[in-house]
Design a protein around this motif. Sequence first.
Motif: not given
Lengths: 438, 293
Positions: A257, A260-261, A263-267, B134, B141, B217
């Motif tokens: 998590t 992944k989070e 990744g979503e935050f920064y792109g 996204r 994001g 998860q």
Amino acid sequence: MTDKRKSSLILTKPLTRRTALKGLAGGLGAAAALGTAPGFVRYAQAASSEPIKIGFECHRTGIGAAYGRWYERTTNAAVKLINDAGGINGRPIKLIVEDDGTDAKRGTEVMEKFASEHKVDVVFGTLFSNVVIANGPTAGELRMPYYVVSEGHQVASGKMNRYVFQPGITDVKSQVMSVAPFIVGNLGKKVTQIFPDYAFGYDHRDNLPPAIEKAGGKVAAQIAIPPTETSFTRYFPQIPSDTEVIYHVMVGPAVLTFVKEMGEFYGSKGPQLFGFIDSLEAVDMATPGLEFLDGSHFWEGSPRYLQANAGEAQKFYRDHVGIDENGAAKGDPKDVSTAGHMFGCWETLYVIKKAMEDAGYQSPDDKKKLIEATEAMTAFAEGKEHPQGDKTFNGKTHQCFGHQNISQFKDKKLAVVHRTSIEDGMYEPEADYTTEKL
Amino acid sequence: MSFGPHLLLAVLEGLVSSAVLALTALGLSLVFGVMRIVNVAHGEFFMLGAVFAWWFSTMVAGDPALGFLLALVLAPLVVGLIALVAERLVLRRLNYDPEATIVATIGMLYIFEQLALMFYGPEARAVQAPFDFRVTLPWFGYSGYKLAIIAASILVMLATWFVLTRTRIGLIMRATQYDRETAQAFGIPVDKVYAGVFALGAMLAAIAAVLIVPIQQAHYLMGTDPLLLSFIVVIIGGLGSLRGTVVAAVLIGLTEGIVAVFFSPTLAKMLATLFVALVLVFRPQGLFGTAAR
């Protein structure tokens, strides 16, 4: 194994109707007896043919369970090899596994159980540093040689005592010092550190800033996250916007998590990433959401993916533990190992074996000799007994030093791009356990 | 990050946890309201929902949305069935005695947890989100799926409200909650209502879990946190009150989100617990609960 035992029993004892009936009547009890029966045959030359009892404190449950499962598999593989080759001093190893629930309190209970109930010769295998720290004093009180496979800095820092060793895996301080020059030289100078809010994380918190500064960089922020946390987005605003590198080391089931989070935050326009593989041990690198990590770097104790230049020893080790070239269980690609750490169990067992042989270890009365023999060791050569690589050992601090691997994540795999030297991770000894009375 | 976007992020995070929490707590509240049973194993139904979601979603290859939809339909059904069996085998035999059922559900908690460890394993496994979108804001994001969770949770909650207040089944459930003996005297099969409510409560937890599993998860220990938070929500909102549960879930979720972002997650938990203590002292029946009869 069972088949072999049965056949040897039949071969060495004339089978009469009476013994056959006894055997049948023995039922379940016989299974236990069989455990020692072949020992009398195979290890008859030893002064005592009693098995050497190694207590394995395993994180079978709790947040360390994924590690525990693989620590157990690795340990079983090494024990089998050692026993097949004649055991230690002519005596087989009997492994006694107890679950500590990755819990510090339960850990000390397990330690006491090993000493009083199982009467083991040594205790081995604990990983999570909070459990190790709780166990250390108990091991000292019980005068129980305790070989941990934790990578925490607690042994080398002098916090433990003369009975506690970490000879099979390097400590965090050494790892951090080894990788810091790579981070500053290749990824960026301004580092933000994210670490779990407990003992193991504190080793990273305390040792990274000096190492980064020595390499010419700066740790701009340190963010502690509780190891039981399940959601991480809320922590990311604390990361300074001019951060060039995020240094992450997380443990526990929520690590995926976390990544992944992030990744979503920064792109795609985030800072560079450097992680400890702890953040993704036992996680399939092909898991959706991990694409964000593409191109980022990881510390690995031992490479999860079989590298092109892997030696015979590494292949031998992987083969016997039962992992494929991707570091997953043979036959189940979803069952991903904790390859970055679990080699430590294998190597530690061989250190125990060597120390017992050097000490001429026969019974728990020889524990002092065993401690001294372990302290007398100075180096381990790379080979089937030490497949991760050669190591040096400091008998005063009870800690080994070795090579670290820095791998890059690309094409859903990790490839080693840099292997540090042993010297990179050396530091002035902080303790001398040999001055303590045995 | 400046204050505005920081607050926006905190509110979004808070709303996502509120949405999941509301569903989970609703299940717990329903079971207590109608059956007067404190279901300590409630968090494990949440965990089972996530584990089965992983299992069903891996059975379908191809588009992740298909696997997710399959999980969203089947996982709650399977969990409901498990709850039904547990209710028949355990709770009914204890005559729904409040003390005995607490002990029994504690036992169920451990059984479910260890069974999951044995058959599912210690790893945390991900379920792919049905869509990968996204939302790009100027400052950060945000996962589009997380926003969808909020919407889905509102839908499920509306459906539950509709069933409870506008249908015959809901009427029967409310009658049983109001006065079990009178309801029985009027020919309501209380026994069947109990079984149904217990299964429904578990299913609500399972739905919450299926919604959360693409971002969190499935793991065999994941039931503990939702259980604790559900209890907090249910105590604050008032046991058995749907409106109270929703309000309390939003309250706790947002406090947690905002306090955790600006201060520390530990402080957020402390505040939630303090709030529970205050409610218990000054309004023991909860904000929207009616005094126990």
